[in-house]
Enzyme design. Sequence first.
Site, PDB file in Angstrom:
ATOM      1  N   CYS A  11      -3.652   7.097  13.664  1.00 28.86           N
ATOM      2  CA  CYS A  11      -4.102   8.417  14.068  1.00 28.86           C
ATOM      3  C   CYS A  11      -4.997   8.309  15.291  1.00 28.86           C
ATOM      4  O   CYS A  11      -5.191   7.228  15.856  1.00 28.86           O
ATOM      5  CB  CYS A  11      -4.884   9.067  12.928  1.00 28.86           C
ATOM      6  SG  CYS A  11      -4.034   9.034  11.337  1.00 28.86           S
ATOM      7  N   LEU A  44      -1.010  10.870  12.151  1.00 21.38           N
ATOM      8  CA  LEU A  44       0.352  10.363  12.050  1.00 21.38           C
ATOM      9  C   LEU A  44       0.560  10.014  10.581  1.00 21.38           C
ATOM     10  O   LEU A  44      -0.094   9.113  10.051  1.00 21.38           O
ATOM     11  CB  LEU A  44       0.548   9.124  12.927  1.00 21.38           C
ATOM     12  CG  LEU A  44       1.917   8.447  12.835  1.00 21.38           C
ATOM     13  CD1 LEU A  44       3.012   9.360  13.357  1.00 21.38           C
ATOM     14  CD2 LEU A  44       1.913   7.124  13.600  1.00 21.38           C
ATOM     15  N   GLU A  72      -4.746   1.416   8.587  1.00 27.59           N
ATOM     16  CA  GLU A  72      -4.138   1.171   7.284  1.00 27.59           C
ATOM     17  C   GLU A  72      -4.964   0.107   6.563  1.00 27.59           C
ATOM     18  O   GLU A  72      -5.307  -0.913   7.158  1.00 27.59           O
ATOM     19  CB  GLU A  72      -2.697   0.660   7.416  1.00 27.59           C
ATOM     20  CG  GLU A  72      -1.768   1.546   8.216  1.00 27.59           C
ATOM     21  CD  GLU A  72      -1.440   2.868   7.544  1.00 27.59           C
ATOM     22  OE1 GLU A  72      -1.711   3.001   6.330  1.00 27.59           O
ATOM     23  OE2 GLU A  72      -0.932   3.773   8.228  1.00 27.59           O
ATOM     24  N   ASP A  94      -5.249   5.810   1.301  1.00 27.19           N
ATOM     25  CA  ASP A  94      -6.254   4.771   1.502  1.00 27.19           C
ATOM     26  C   ASP A  94      -7.545   5.351   2.061  1.00 27.19           C
ATOM     27  O   ASP A  94      -8.614   4.764   1.906  1.00 27.19           O
ATOM     28  CB  ASP A  94      -5.715   3.653   2.393  1.00 27.19           C
ATOM     29  CG  ASP A  94      -5.161   4.149   3.714  1.00 27.19           C
ATOM     30  OD1 ASP A  94      -4.982   5.364   3.898  1.00 27.19           O
ATOM     31  OD2 ASP A  94      -4.876   3.302   4.587  1.00 27.19           O
ATOM     32  N   GLY A 148       5.315  -9.511  15.987  1.00 23.13           N
ATOM     33  CA  GLY A 148       4.824 -10.887  15.936  1.00 23.13           C
ATOM     34  C   GLY A 148       3.634 -11.162  16.829  1.00 23.13           C
ATOM     35  O   GLY A 148       3.249 -12.329  17.005  1.00 23.13           O
TER      36      GLY A 148
END
Length: 613
Positions: free
Chosen positions: A2, A51, A79, A102, A377
């Site tokens: 966000c 988002l 997150e 969360d 990665g």
Amino acid sequence: MCGITGWIDWEEDVTRQGAILETMAATMRYRGPDAKGIWLTPRVAFAHRRLMVIDPAGGAQPMAYTSGSHTYAITYNGEIYNFRELRGELETRGHTFSTKSDTEVILHAYVEWGEDFTRRLNGIFAFALWDEQRQRLLLARDHLGVKPLFYAQRGSAVIFGSELKALLAHPRVQPEVDRDGMADILGASIIRTPGFGYFHDVHEVRPGYQLIFERERTRVNQYWSLRSAPHPDDVETTTQRIRDLLKDTVKRQLIADVPVVSMLSGGLDSSGLTALAAEEFRREGRQLETYSIDFVESDEYFTGNDMRPSLDAPWVTRVAEHAMTRHHTVTVDTPELLENLLVPLYAHDVPAMGQIETSLYLIFKAMKEQATVALSGESADEVFGGYPWYHYEEILNINTFPWLAMMRRRRSLSSPPRLLSEEVMQKVSPFEYIARRYQEALAEVPRLEGEDAEEARRREIMYMGLTRWLPLLLDRKDRMSMAVGFEVRVPFCDYRLVEYVWNIPWQMKTVDNIEKGILRRALQGILPDDARMRRKSAYPSSQHPSYIKGVCDWALQILNDPNAAVRPYINVDTYRAFANKDNPVLGQDFGIGPLERLIQLETWLKEYHIRFV
């Protein structure tokens, strides 16, 4: 993922300033295209652009929680990968939850454990949390700095935001750049100094830090840092530990209530993550979607070098077939690259990299059509020591940042060409500025008593990569993905993995006499051996003559304009010599980065109304 912004003010009633708050949040609407919200009290103005990734129905922000007479509020970007475990522990302590998000777990964790709760979080995050009873604002940022957070203190106010543009939308923050800002933007563009906010008296919350603002004082707490210690494990134990951490991390980072895909370049890092993610998907009866980028006629114009020795396409196919993914190649052409060359500038709010960011933006834009989250990665080279500059002995003891020494080595130069005007050189002394930043970094390195000189030097170089190079790449990933409302997760930035690998001796890191040898061993049986042993190859870029010509022509337009805003700051003759070459040495030596940056610098000075102070 966000965009967050807002401010607190110890003197003024901010409930009357909702219009300013809305404007600040609107600057980042692309970071959170799905929803918006504000929270206003006399002291606090919080805004959020959302988002939706986890709990679309229940995770609206800013989120407030009242316990008895105590009220807490948060606006949060990121997150938390261990939020389910934390929620379970909090429930055993009597907490009840009204959402599955969360965000709510972070609020309750603060209530339960106080300021130290940040140490319990595993994730990528940046948040502002207000404690009404204590009249306290807490700003915090994740361990490696994956998610951005800037702030400025102006009189009685503390103003913050995910991006600089949000702060610049507040009337108390002006587009002023001081001497250090000039030196950094004009002369040290490939060094990212932790905490530095480019604009005058604007700062960044450093990775692994939290700031606590109270009316009478401000406290700075470092809740996480690298700690040097002897590595107790043998090669086999180390290999297994890395494999276990990667499997656990990938599994955690696949959690989402929206489609998740994976980036796949055919290199070791993205291939390993893709194979692990694909295995998790198959357990659930699903097929992983993967994405790579290529350029029109890349095979015709590709020329290899020590940073990029081979094309990705054959290896992408090899790994996609092995992992049984549904693969998509996003092919980019010159017109798209040129049309979007200014996107990095607007995303960073300062001149940034060129097509290495533009092409990333274009692949994320394509991925966004089918998904909201991707694995990447990024950071394995910094964590495991994968870049060539970690491996050239002559670079080890050069008294500067190793990637700068590497660039000079590649160009066979004792010193770089003078790109800045004489006036700017005298005013900002960029070489002295870089030397100062280098010494600051050296002073931070966590030492290991009794370590031999060579191992100690390698530790220094690894620290430089993790704290002064990696942030550039994480910023790039964040801004280019969020510019299209897309979340990118970076499993190699899991702090548990970074902590563990930090103390692995260099000989073990490079076991089997190859860069990232210990990681290659950890991926044995997960990747086919030929792909597992592919040598490091950097992120691709277009070498098409039409792109080089397009950038040179654009740069010449600026250089030929006597009223160009950038003229007082650059050595026009040097840039003109670069841009006039029929087949620029830039293409192989310097790249066209200086010209791409020139174009962004001109636009930045004009459109952001920059004032140097």
